[in-house]
Design a protein around this motif. Structure first.
Motif, PDB file in Angstrom:
ATOM      1  N   MET A 199      91.815 -14.340   3.663  1.00 32.08           N
ATOM      2  CA  MET A 199      92.913 -14.112   4.605  1.00 32.08           C
ATOM      3  C   MET A 199      92.398 -13.600   5.949  1.00 32.08           C
ATOM      4  O   MET A 199      92.838 -14.052   7.013  1.00 32.08           O
ATOM      5  CB  MET A 199      93.902 -13.111   4.011  1.00 32.08           C
ATOM      6  N   HIS A 200      91.465 -12.680   5.904  1.00 31.00           N
ATOM      7  CA  HIS A 200      90.960 -12.073   7.137  1.00 31.00           C
ATOM      8  C   HIS A 200      90.057 -13.012   7.931  1.00 31.00           C
ATOM      9  O   HIS A 200      89.865 -12.814   9.134  1.00 31.00           O
ATOM     10  CB  HIS A 200      90.187 -10.790   6.810  1.00 31.00           C
ATOM     11  N   SER A 201      89.499 -14.021   7.275  1.00 29.59           N
ATOM     12  CA  SER A 201      88.557 -14.922   7.949  1.00 29.59           C
ATOM     13  C   SER A 201      89.238 -16.134   8.579  1.00 29.59           C
ATOM     14  O   SER A 201      88.584 -16.945   9.227  1.00 29.59           O
ATOM     15  CB  SER A 201      87.492 -15.405   6.960  1.00 29.59           C
ATOM     16  N   LEU A 202      90.561 -16.268   8.405  1.00 37.26           N
ATOM     17  CA  LEU A 202      91.284 -17.390   9.004  1.00 37.26           C
ATOM     18  C   LEU A 202      91.259 -17.281  10.525  1.00 37.26           C
ATOM     19  O   LEU A 202      91.071 -16.197  11.090  1.00 37.26           O
ATOM     20  CB  LEU A 202      92.731 -17.406   8.519  1.00 37.26           C
ATOM     21  N   GLU A 203      91.448 -18.420  11.203  1.00 43.45           N
ATOM     22  CA  GLU A 203      91.451 -18.413  12.679  1.00 43.45           C
ATOM     23  C   GLU A 203      92.504 -17.430  13.196  1.00 43.45           C
ATOM     24  O   GLU A 203      92.264 -16.699  14.150  1.00 43.45           O
ATOM     25  CB  GLU A 203      91.735 -19.814  13.206  1.00 43.45           C
ATOM     26  N   GLU A 204      93.686 -17.448  12.564  1.00 42.40           N
ATOM     27  CA  GLU A 204      94.677 -16.408  12.796  1.00 42.40           C
ATOM     28  C   GLU A 204      94.701 -15.556  11.536  1.00 42.40           C
ATOM     29  O   GLU A 204      95.326 -15.919  10.538  1.00 42.40           O
ATOM     30  CB  GLU A 204      96.060 -17.009  13.052  1.00 42.40           C
ATOM     31  N   ALA A 205      93.968 -14.456  11.584  1.00 41.86           N
ATOM     32  CA  ALA A 205      93.830 -13.619  10.389  1.00 41.86           C
ATOM     33  C   ALA A 205      95.187 -13.148   9.891  1.00 41.86           C
ATOM     34  O   ALA A 205      96.113 -12.907  10.672  1.00 41.86           O
ATOM     35  CB  ALA A 205      92.948 -12.413  10.700  1.00 41.86           C
ATOM     36  N   ILE A 206      95.307 -13.031   8.566  1.00 40.14           N
ATOM     37  CA  ILE A 206      96.532 -12.518   7.951  1.00 40.14           C
ATOM     38  C   ILE A 206      96.264 -11.113   7.427  1.00 40.14           C
ATOM     39  O   ILE A 206      95.308 -10.890   6.679  1.00 40.14           O
ATOM     40  CB  ILE A 206      96.999 -13.420   6.794  1.00 40.14           C
ATOM     41  N   ILE A 207      97.088 -10.161   7.842  1.00 37.07           N
ATOM     42  CA  ILE A 207      97.030  -8.794   7.320  1.00 37.07           C
ATOM     43  C   ILE A 207      98.138  -8.661   6.288  1.00 37.07           C
ATOM     44  O   ILE A 207      99.296  -8.952   6.573  1.00 37.07           O
ATOM     45  CB  ILE A 207      97.266  -7.754   8.427  1.00 37.07           C
ATOM     46  N   HIS A 208      97.790  -8.226   5.086  1.00 39.07           N
ATOM     47  CA  HIS A 208      98.789  -8.108   4.035  1.00 39.07           C
ATOM     48  C   HIS A 208      99.690  -6.890   4.243  1.00 39.07           C
ATOM     49  O   HIS A 208     100.897  -6.966   4.085  1.00 39.07           O
ATOM     50  CB  HIS A 208      98.110  -8.022   2.665  1.00 39.07           C
ATOM     51  N   ARG A 209      99.102  -5.752   4.550  1.00 37.36           N
ATOM     52  CA  ARG A 209      99.794  -4.495   4.873  1.00 37.36           C
ATOM     53  C   ARG A 209     100.440  -3.799   3.678  1.00 37.36           C
ATOM     54  O   ARG A 209     101.061  -2.752   3.846  1.00 37.36           O
ATOM     55  CB  ARG A 209     100.856  -4.701   5.956  1.00 37.36           C
ATOM     56  N   ASP A 210     100.293  -4.331   2.476  1.00 35.89           N
ATOM     57  CA  ASP A 210     100.863  -3.632   1.316  1.00 35.89           C
ATOM     58  C   ASP A 210     100.054  -3.914   0.055  1.00 35.89           C
ATOM     59  O   ASP A 210     100.611  -4.220  -1.004  1.00 35.89           O
ATOM     60  CB  ASP A 210     102.320  -4.046   1.120  1.00 35.89           C
ATOM     61  N   ILE A 211      98.736  -3.800   0.166  1.00 33.14           N
ATOM     62  CA  ILE A 211      97.866  -3.970  -0.994  1.00 33.14           C
ATOM     63  C   ILE A 211      98.039  -2.768  -1.910  1.00 33.14           C
ATOM     64  O   ILE A 211      97.839  -1.619  -1.517  1.00 33.14           O
ATOM     65  CB  ILE A 211      96.388  -4.110  -0.559  1.00 33.14           C
ATOM     66  N   LYS A 212      98.435  -3.030  -3.153  1.00 34.53           N
ATOM     67  CA  LYS A 212      98.621  -1.988  -4.163  1.00 34.53           C
ATOM     68  C   LYS A 212      98.650  -2.662  -5.527  1.00 34.53           C
ATOM     69  O   LYS A 212      98.740  -3.898  -5.630  1.00 34.53           O
ATOM     70  CB  LYS A 212      99.910  -1.209  -3.917  1.00 34.53           C
ATOM     71  N   ALA A 213      98.603  -1.869  -6.584  1.00 34.41           N
ATOM     72  CA  ALA A 213      98.484  -2.412  -7.935  1.00 34.41           C
ATOM     73  C   ALA A 213      99.666  -3.297  -8.321  1.00 34.41           C
ATOM     74  O   ALA A 213      99.502  -4.297  -9.020  1.00 34.41           O
ATOM     75  CB  ALA A 213      98.334  -1.272  -8.950  1.00 34.41           C
TER      76      ALA A 213
END
Length: 367
Positions: A199-213
């Protein structure tokens, strides 16, 4: 010379024509605008929100547009008995759209603002990408005030359920959830790292903002799939962050969010580090822990302190079998977690580097 009466009549006629001309122009402009709007937007009933035709470019055109009638039939009119989870702003239902085809159906909240915002966020991010460690979005439904997203069904449910709940709830065929082995836990977090790195390496990076279990789903082989992109955002290549309000889950939020910092990929890295600590210790990041002096401290402070004292083995979930457990591997695992959760975003490693660190552990310990 014209009489005053004739001048008054002429003036009245001229004024009439001028007013008529102005009214006609205004009427023409209103009709043209109304017609133009009808051709560029589709109004959603019972709400002020509209889904414009330009929004059709938000996602992969191969996504299926599902009829609401089919979804109602597949979920038995969204029966509570079929609820298998709840994401941000909506419940998730297990459904069968076709024989042998099991899917997860998320019906977003009726609230126009939150429901449409999540719909738009998922379509703009998850609707455009495919990766082995990211849940697949199969289709959608946008009719009237209803907004529904259809995903692949991930058999084992969420990582959160496997860490904290040993009861059977229909997601797993076994009568009881057994504790996750150390090897399985390492492979799960490595899968999350690979998904985030993509996700972070895409030309337009994507930030998830809610990584959790609870936003990590496990398939039948316990492979990790990142889910719930309702808070996700894309970063234009000309920017390093997204200026937005603080969003996410307490305990996983990076410290810069509380000091006016924008959302960046390094925020995801911090949340990932907290997830690593949680997976290894089976302790919730938002709850305080009593240190050796009986003083309550934040989870991250306790974890950092324990690592600094070389107490990694004491941090492990007591249910993890110690058979064939490599102490050096455990210490390396916690070392990566501490790198991810340092206060300064600039000092955190990228998810690309983290993936390589996991492969180094694999080489050294023959995972």
């Amino acid at each position: 010379m014209a009489s005053p009466l004739l001048l008054a009549v002429a003036a009245s006629i001229a004024s009439f024509f001028i007013i008529t001309l102005i009214v006609s122009i205004i009427f023409f402009i209103c009709q043209f605008t109304k017609k133009h709007r009808r051709t560029t937007s589709i109004p959603i009933r019972n709400t002020s929100t509209v889904i414009s035709i330009s929004d059709s470019q938000m996602f992969d055109p191969s996504l299926n547009k599902i009829d609401m009638v089919d979804l109602v039939n597949a979920t038995r009119n969204f029966s509570p008995d079929l609820i298998v989870g709840d994401g941000s702003f909506g419940y998730v239902y297990k459904a069968h759209l076709a024989p042998g085809s099991t899917v997860a159906v998320k019906k977003l909240a009726a609230d126009a603002f939150h429901g449409y915002r999540e719909f738009k966020a998922e379509m703009e991010t998850l609707g455009k990408i495919r990766h082995d460690n990211i849940v697949n979005l199969f289709g959608y439904c946008a009719t009237g005030s209803d907004r529904v997203l259809i995903y692949e069904f991930i058999e084992k449910g969420s990582l959160d359920q496997w860490l904290y709940d040993t009861s059977s709830d229909g997601l797993d065929t076994s009568a009881l959830r057994l504790p996750l082995s150390w090897r399985t836990r390492v492979n799960i977090v490595k899968g999350v790292a690979k998904g985030l790195s993509f996700m972070h390496s895409l030309e337009e990076a994507i930030i998830h903002r809610d990584i959790k279990a609870s936003n990590v789903l496990l398939d039948v082989n316990f492979n990790a799939h990142i889910a719930d992109f309702g808070l996700a955002r894309r970063i234009d290549s000309s920017h390093s962050h997204v200026s937005t309000q603080v969003a996410g889950t307490m305990g996983y939020l990076p410290p810069e969010y509380f000091h006016g910092g924008g959302a960046t990929v390094m925020g995801d890295v911090y949340s990932f580090g907290m997830l690593m600590f949680e997976v290894a210790t089976c302790r919730r990041p938002n709850l305080k822990i009593k240190d050796e002096n009986g003083v309550e401290v934040r989870f991250v402070e306790w974890a950092m302190s324990m690592v600094s004292q070389n107490q990694e083995m004491k941090m492990l979930d007591v249910r993890i079998s110690k058979d064939d457990l490599d102490e050096n591997e455990v210490k390396e695992f916690f070392r990566i977690a501490t790198f991810c959760t340092v206060d300064s975003p600039r000092l955190r490693p990228s998810m690309h580097d983290i993936v390589h660190l996991f492969y180094e552990i694999q080489d050294e310990t023959s995972i």
